[in-house]
Design a protein around this motif. Structure first.
Motif, PDB file in Angstrom:
ATOM      1  N   SER A   1      -2.253   1.535   6.539  1.00 27.42           N
ATOM      2  CA  SER A   1      -1.188   2.530   6.534  1.00 27.42           C
ATOM      3  C   SER A   1       0.091   1.930   7.110  1.00 27.42           C
ATOM      4  O   SER A   1       0.060   0.938   7.845  1.00 27.42           O
TER       5      SER A   1
ATOM      6  N   GLU B   1       7.246   5.536   0.880  1.00 27.19           N
ATOM      7  CA  GLU B   1       6.089   4.644   1.018  1.00 27.19           C
ATOM      8  C   GLU B   1       5.483   4.662   2.418  1.00 27.19           C
ATOM      9  O   GLU B   1       4.440   4.061   2.658  1.00 27.19           O
TER      10      GLU B   1
ATOM     11  N   ASP C   1       3.485   6.189   5.567  1.00 28.04           N
ATOM     12  CA  ASP C   1       2.358   7.128   5.652  1.00 28.04           C
ATOM     13  C   ASP C   1       2.529   8.157   6.759  1.00 28.04           C
ATOM     14  O   ASP C   1       2.005   9.257   6.673  1.00 28.04           O
TER      15      ASP C   1
ATOM     16  N   LYS D   1       6.026  13.960   5.197  1.00 32.05           N
ATOM     17  CA  LYS D   1       5.104  13.040   5.857  1.00 32.05           C
ATOM     18  C   LYS D   1       4.605  13.634   7.170  1.00 32.05           C
ATOM     19  O   LYS D   1       5.324  14.409   7.813  1.00 32.05           O
TER      20      LYS D   1
END
Ligand code: KG4
Ligand code: ZN
Length: 344
Positions: free
Chosen positions: A5, A76, A78, A108
């Motif tokens: 991640s 992109e 995490d 997110k």
């Protein structure tokens, strides 16, 4: 094996504004940092209001710069990890609110990180082989604690300061001796030119049955001796006294536990005399000694991103209404000790 991640970390709890991108397999894709030394120098210490305003100005551009350097987009990432305390509340609010806004906008998860946990886990970012439990001496401008790090989120406080933090003592001594700001590195530079045995100074609590640290008496003793010795000899003798206190208290803590390693973190861990003395203490106990690289010892966002990565891997994220906290002990079960080194 968990999937890799990517975590964006934000730090703004004192006088460094920082953003970093770190992966769960320990790649530091970008770390950006803006210090505020020049803004605080005229006052000889960190001014909370000035700090908070400076964080507001530079945090968003630092996030953009970090993303650009890493060559990734927010989509992109995490999770977003932001320091939620403890620290100067205005600065903590800036970083946490920025983290919340980014998390909300990008959809997110947010990880609210305790700044001290950032320092506590930072050695594991630098060293993949460092296993729990380890004894951590956390020495910064706001804190001086011995913690048994038993796992992510599991910290047992074995000792803390009953008055000043070690870094605070360095900063106050630098101010008193007019060595410049920031204080720690200035004292270390002056100490290199002085005699550590020149000035007789106390070692508060050394040899005492109680586990804690104390530095206020040492600072006062430097003030009393200030007219009789050179700044270099005062700095060297002061630094040696701090080292002796740190080593004695850490040795006492080691007597009752069986850690995998002795680890030092926090801004004062950048001090070479401190590192060398602790390394010798670890050797004396047949223990591994681990200290993060100097840049990772002082405040930065890579350590926040890494603590975020460790928490995220454990499945821990936080709601967007989590409050910023000026005080936030790592070990909630530890007894309150008077004055326990919290920055103004
Ligand atoms: O961890 P940090 O960057 O910020 C806090 O969370 O407090 O630690 C800053 C503290 C300051 O008190 C600074 O004077 C001290 O760490 N420090 C040092 C050195 N570099 C930074 N103290 C002694 N020697 C150094 N080389
Ligand atoms: Zn810190």
């Amino acid at each position: 094996m968990d999937a890799m991640s990517l975590i964006l970390g934000l730090e703004s709890s004192c006088d460094e504004t920082a953003a970093a991108l770190v992966t769960s397999d320990r790649q530091i894709l970008a770390h950006k940092l803006a210090g505020q030394e020049d803004a605080h120098r005229p006052y000889g210490g960190v001014v909370p209001e000035i700090a908070a305003r400076a964080h507001v100005e530079v945090l968003a551009p630092l996030v953009e710069a970090a993303l650009a350097e890493a060559g990734v987009t927010l989509a992109e990432v995490d999770a977003i990890a932001a320091t939620a305390g403890p620290g100067l509340i205005g600065g903590v609010m800036v970083g946490l609110m920025t983290g919340k806004a980014l998390a909300l906008a990008a959809g997110k998860p947010l990880v609210a990180v305790n700044h001290l946990e950032g320092h506590a886990l930072s050695p594991r970012l630098a060293d993949a082989t460092l296993d729990f439990p380890y004894l951590l001496l956390l020495v910064s401008g706001g804190h001086c604690q011995l913690l048994l790090v038993e796992g992510v989120g599991r910290y047992r406080r074995l000792a803390t300061t009953i008055d000043d933090a070690a870094g605070e003592a360095f900063d106050k001594t630098a101010k008193l001796l007019r060595l410049g700001f920031p204080g720690g590195p200035a004292v270390e530079r002056a100490a290199a030119l002085g005699d550590p045995r020149a000035v007789p100074l106390p070692r508060p609590l050394v040899g005492s049955g109680e586990p804690h640290f104390s530095f206020a008496g040492l600072k006062s003793a430097v003030a009393r001796a200030a007219n009789d010795y050179s700044p270099e000899d005062l700095a060297a003798s002061f630094q040696q006294a701090v080292v002796d206190c740190l080593v004695d208290r850490t040795r006492r803590a080691l007597a009752g536990i069986a850690p995998t390693a002795l680890v030092v973190a926090g801004g004062v861990a950048a001090n070479k005399a401190v590192r060398a003395a602790l390394e010798a203490l670890a050797a004396e106990h047949g223990l591994r000694f681990v200290a993060p690289p100097l840049w990772l010892c002082t405040d930065n966002a890579a350590m926040i991103a890494w603590a975020g990565a460790e928490r995220f891997a454990a499945g821990w994220t936080d709601p967007l209404d989590i409050p910023p906290r000026p005080r936030w002990p790592l070990d909630p079960d530890a007894e309150q000790v008077r004055g326990a080194g919290v920055k103004a």
